[in-house]
Design an enzyme around this catalytic site. Structure first.
Site, short mmCIF file in Angstrom:
data_model
loop_
_atom_site.label_atom_id
_atom_site.label_comp_id
_atom_site.label_asym_id
_atom_site.label_seq_id
_atom_site.Cartn_x
_atom_site.Cartn_y
_atom_site.Cartn_z
N ARG A 1 0.85 -1.18 0.00
CA ARG A 1 0.00 0.00 0.00
C ARG A 1 0.90 1.25 0.00
O ARG A 1 2.04 1.20 0.45
CB ARG A 1 -0.89 0.04 1.24
CG ARG A 1 -1.80 -1.18 1.42
CD ARG A 1 -2.55 -1.08 2.75
NE ARG A 1 -3.48 -2.18 2.94
CZ ARG A 1 -3.20 -3.29 3.63
NH1 ARG A 1 -1.99 -3.46 4.16
NH2 ARG A 1 -4.10 -4.24 3.77
N LYS B 1 -1.67 -2.39 8.18
CA LYS B 1 -2.83 -1.85 8.90
C LYS B 1 -2.92 -2.47 10.29
O LYS B 1 -2.62 -3.64 10.48
CB LYS B 1 -4.11 -2.15 8.12
CG LYS B 1 -4.31 -1.26 6.90
CD LYS B 1 -5.68 -1.50 6.30
CE LYS B 1 -5.95 -0.53 5.15
NZ LYS B 1 -7.30 -0.73 4.57
N HIS C 1 -2.37 1.94 -5.80
CA HIS C 1 -3.14 0.73 -5.51
C HIS C 1 -3.28 -0.14 -6.75
O HIS C 1 -3.46 -1.36 -6.63
CB HIS C 1 -4.51 1.11 -4.95
CG HIS C 1 -4.88 0.35 -3.72
ND1 HIS C 1 -4.16 0.40 -2.54
CD2 HIS C 1 -5.90 -0.53 -3.47
CE1 HIS C 1 -4.71 -0.38 -1.65
NE2 HIS C 1 -5.76 -0.96 -2.19
#
Length: 286
Positions: free
Chosen positions: A137, A161, A232
């Protein structure tokens, strides 16, 4: 509310979006004479209807509803309300959207078009080679430290994340691009303030995600491939090309850092769509 989001490891971008969403809801609620303790499921549904009338996309509405759930969940935890009214409202159905994917040849042409001359060119080549080689990412790319790249182990340490760490293999081409950048580029960008980030700007600061998107737009335009592609898109291309090559979904899930394999299953739809397109072009009676 902010403290609750930080405790849940919500990204800074998510916290900013939630603040804006909740501010919008607070203004709407005030015009209807509603305080936090007065809001019920019916009011939340009225709010969702109001958003729909304003042509809000389903994904936007879903995020705003998630912000409300987080707010009222925090109020419930602190004893301000007995029940979370947003829990009783269903999330709007999102349209089925397939991610944009570059073909393997397009990805190769894009990356090969980035020169390896100046420090910034060396940085960009390493940046996007690593993005495509590892499926990272944009936030993960700019969070990398120079020491996160393990050249001997041919892998990179990624903080994903929810502050979850994973180790992702790096291909030889990307490793070589990173090595060239470290040897001939990064040392000329460091400004002496102790910045540990792998990818630096021309002033020696850590790159931001907006910098990554802007630089990719520049190179896709110059290469004449993937116009308008986002970072992305390189991540989606990474996953799709792995699937094309025979990788299983569970392995792709781990490499992408998805918490659930259900998030990874979208790539089976990409592959299915590609096969249907190939069939339509190739079969004489398609």
């Amino acid at each position: 509310m902010e403290e609750d989001l930080i405790r849940r490891d919500a990204a800074a971008r998510t916290r900013r979006a939630y603040r804006m969403d909740l501010g919008q809801f607070a203004r709407w609620a005030a015009t209807h004479g509603l305080g936090p303790e007065d809001v019920g499921p019916k009011d939340v549904r009225r709010w969702i209807a109001h958003l729909s009338e304003g042509d809000a996309a389903p994904a936007t509405t879903a995020r705003k509803l998630a912000a409300l759930r987080a707010l009222f969940g925090a109020l419930r935890e602190h004893g301000r309300i007995a029940q979370n009214p947003a829990d009783l409202v269903s999330t709007p159905r999102r349209g089925s959207h397939l991610p944009r994917v570059l073909s393997a040849s397009e990805a190769g042409r894009l990356l090969d078009s980035i020169p390896a001359g100046s420090p910034l060119e060396l940085r960009d080549r390493a940046l996007f080679e690593l993005a495509y080689s590892c499926g990272l990412r944009a936030e993960e790319l700019v969070s990398l430290k120079a020491l996160d790249v393990d050249h001997d182990g041919e892998q990179v340490r990624v903080e994903g994340k929810g502050s979850k760490t994973r180790f992702v293999p790096v291909g030889e081409v990307a490793l070589e691009a990173v090595k060239r950048y470290l040897d001939r580029g990064r040392e000329r960008l460091v400004n002496g303030d102790g910045e540990e980030a792998l990818f630096l700007s021309k002033t020696g600061r850590r790159l931001g995600t907006s910098d990554v998107r802007r630089r990719l737009r520049t190179w896709t335009k110059r290469a004449g491939v993937g116009a308008g592609a986002s970072p992305h898109a390189l991540r989606h291309s990474f996953a799709t090309h792995l699937l094309d090559g025979g990788a299983d979904l569970r392995s792709i899930q781990e490499l992408l850092g998805h918490a659930s394999v259900s998030s990874t299953q979208i790539y089976t739809r990409v592959e299915s769509a590609r096969l249907r397109s190939t069939y339509a072009r190739s079969h004489p009676r398609a």
